[in-house]
Design a protein around this motif. Structure first.
Motif, PDB file in Angstrom:
ATOM      1  N   ASP A  39       0.784  -1.244   0.000  1.00  0.00           N
ATOM      2  CA  ASP A  39       0.000   0.000   0.000  1.00  0.00           C
ATOM      3  C   ASP A  39       0.819   1.299   0.000  1.00  0.00           C
ATOM      4  O   ASP A  39       0.570   2.171   0.839  1.00  0.00           O
ATOM      5  CB  ASP A  39      -0.970  -0.012   1.198  1.00  0.00           C
ATOM      6  N   HIS A  41       0.454   3.471  -2.296  1.00  0.00           N
ATOM      7  CA  HIS A  41      -0.482   4.459  -2.874  1.00  0.00           C
ATOM      8  C   HIS A  41       0.282   5.625  -3.474  1.00  0.00           C
ATOM      9  O   HIS A  41      -0.017   6.793  -3.185  1.00  0.00           O
ATOM     10  CB  HIS A  41      -1.467   4.955  -1.814  1.00  0.00           C
ATOM     11  N   ASP A  84      -2.098  -2.047  -4.024  1.00  0.00           N
ATOM     12  CA  ASP A  84      -2.355  -0.620  -3.818  1.00  0.00           C
ATOM     13  C   ASP A  84      -1.052   0.141  -4.030  1.00  0.00           C
ATOM     14  O   ASP A  84      -0.616   0.932  -3.187  1.00  0.00           O
ATOM     15  CB  ASP A  84      -2.985  -0.329  -2.452  1.00  0.00           C
ATOM     16  N   HIS A 115      -6.795  -0.349  -5.599  1.00  0.00           N
ATOM     17  CA  HIS A 115      -6.540   1.015  -6.087  1.00  0.00           C
ATOM     18  C   HIS A 115      -5.644   1.037  -7.326  1.00  0.00           C
ATOM     19  O   HIS A 115      -5.216   2.105  -7.741  1.00  0.00           O
ATOM     20  CB  HIS A 115      -5.922   1.862  -4.978  1.00  0.00           C
ATOM     21  N   HIS A 209      -3.651  -9.056  -2.119  1.00  0.00           N
ATOM     22  CA  HIS A 209      -3.945  -7.746  -1.518  1.00  0.00           C
ATOM     23  C   HIS A 209      -5.002  -7.873  -0.413  1.00  0.00           C
ATOM     24  O   HIS A 209      -4.784  -7.456   0.716  1.00  0.00           O
ATOM     25  CB  HIS A 209      -4.419  -6.771  -2.595  1.00  0.00           C
ATOM     26  N   HIS A 256      -3.660  -4.123   2.283  1.00  0.00           N
ATOM     27  CA  HIS A 256      -5.028  -3.589   2.207  1.00  0.00           C
ATOM     28  C   HIS A 256      -5.568  -3.023   3.520  1.00  0.00           C
ATOM     29  O   HIS A 256      -6.431  -2.164   3.512  1.00  0.00           O
ATOM     30  CB  HIS A 256      -5.961  -4.693   1.692  1.00  0.00           C
ATOM     31  N   HIS A 258      -3.838  -1.544   6.119  1.00  0.00           N
ATOM     32  CA  HIS A 258      -3.132  -0.347   6.613  1.00  0.00           C
ATOM     33  C   HIS A 258      -2.928  -0.370   8.129  1.00  0.00           C
ATOM     34  O   HIS A 258      -3.029   0.675   8.776  1.00  0.00           O
ATOM     35  CB  HIS A 258      -3.878   0.935   6.205  1.00  0.00           C
TER      36      HIS A 258
HETATM   37 FE   LIG Z   1      -4.539   0.555   0.541  1.00  0.00          FE
END
Ligand SMILES: [Fe+2]
Ligand SMILES: [Fe+2]
Length: 354
Positions: A39, A41, A84, A115, A209, A256, A258
């Motif tokens: 993640d 992002h 992500d 994402h 994920h 996923h 966090h």
């Molecule tokens: Fe995420």
């Protein structure tokens, strides 16, 4: 030399000894070191990019810093990124993730997160301004082709390979376009079953994920808490049964959620959740695997105190923030849940195999 009538006889004997050794060891590894991040992002500065729960403006620095830490580890066999990768699948962020991951000295593999594919535009609420920027994401195929050789091999959205002889790793696609939840399509479940059957003599770790186990009671479908059941694929129970069917499936590692690294065992399979790069507590995790034991060490990603404090403040936010569970009214409890300091390091025995 008397025992062997000729030099040829000696060579044949040596060959037999070598073959017996190779067959009995099954090309088993002694010790493997691998890193996992999740993640990030990743978000290049663009209109509307800002530091919130996801530290978008700091995301490139955070990811580069994690990559630098991995590069300092001698004999790191490989790194896996559990999805992500981008803020919302923007093409420019896909490019940047590839560039940053290519800075790794070790081979790396990626799986897709919810994402990493285009969101589906929903009809705007009456009076709300049109907001199309977040829907400019790529398709899953673009991710698969961008990351060929990093797990993906051809057009399939899931993959498996042996990064080290004796170890088999699998990357699943658990995403469903249009929602932040997901499922594993029947075709992929059948592939998984077959792949595990064919590779049943190798210790196996699955990367994905979405999570296959609960990390908080609010994630139960019956809890009806903010769609938190979407932290898992809809058919998680069905896929877990496939894992359980094959005793070589030792670990399943996902992102996923966090939250700080956590571990739990369910029907002899070990499940890990990996912290995010882009949100507090930003961490990277290093695993060491032998035939008998898996140990892990999850560390804070080096970044300025300013970014660290901002990320922590953004997580605490205010009452009612989306990521607060039903028992997180108290900030201290919220922080304890996300930091999970007690499980940053640990070790477990490897599942007994046939
Ligand atoms: Fe995420
Ligand atoms: Fe996600």
């Amino acid at each position: 030399m008397k025992r062997f009538k000729s030099v040829k006889g000696l060579w044949i004997w040596l060959l037999v000894v070598l073959m017996v050794f190779v067959c009995s060891s099954g090309f088993a590894f002694e010790r493997i070191k691998f890193g996992v991040i999740s993640d990030p992002h990743l978000a290049m500065p663009a209109a509307g990019t800002k530091n919130e729960f996801k530290m978008q403006l700091s995301s490139v620095d955070l990811m580069r810093s994690a990559v630098k830490e991995f590069n300092k580890i001698p004999e790191l066999d490989f790194v896996v990124l559990t999805g992500d990768m981008t803020l919302n699948g923007e093409p420019w962020n896909v490019e940047m993730v590839k560039m940053v991951m290519d800075e790794l000295k070790a081979p790396y593999y990626v799986v897709m997160g919810n994402h990493d594919l285009s969101m589906v535009p929903r009809p705007p609420k009456p009076g709300a301004p049109p907001s199309m920027g977040q829907y400019l994401g790529v398709t899953r195929s673009t991710i698969a082709w961008t990351f060929q050789g990093h797990g993906f091999n051809g057009s399939d959205l899931w993959w498996s390979l042996d990064p080290v002889p004796g170890l088999h790793i699998i990357g699943l696609d658990t995403n469903t376009p249009g929602i932040w939840g997901g499922s594993v399509p029947e075709k992929e479940v059948a592939w998984l079953d077959n792949d595990l059957y064919v590779n049943r003599d190798k210790l196996t770790i699955v990367f994905a994920h979405h999570n296959f186990t609960l990390w908080h009671k609010d994630e139960k479908e019956s809890a009806k808490w903010k769609n938190y059941h979407w932290f898992h694929p809809d058919n998680a129970a069905e896929v877990r049964k496939v894992f359980e069917k094959y005793p070589q499936v030792s670990y399943v590692i996902t992102g996923h959620r966090h939250i700080g690294v956590r571990y739990q065992e369910l029907n002899d399979v070990g499940y890990f959740v990996i912290p995010a790069v882009c949100s507090y507590p930003m961490r990277y995790t290093v695993f060491t695997l032998t035939q008998d034991e898996l140990s892990w060490d999850s560390k804070d990603i080096p970044i300025s105190k300013k970014v660290w404090n901002e990320a922590k403040a953004n997580l605490v936010g205010k009452d009612g923030e989306w990521w607060r569970c039903s028992d997180h009214k108290d900030d201290k409890k919220l922080l304890e849940f996300f930091e999970a300091k007690e499980s940053m390091k640990g070790k477990v025995s490897v599942r007994t195999r046939p």
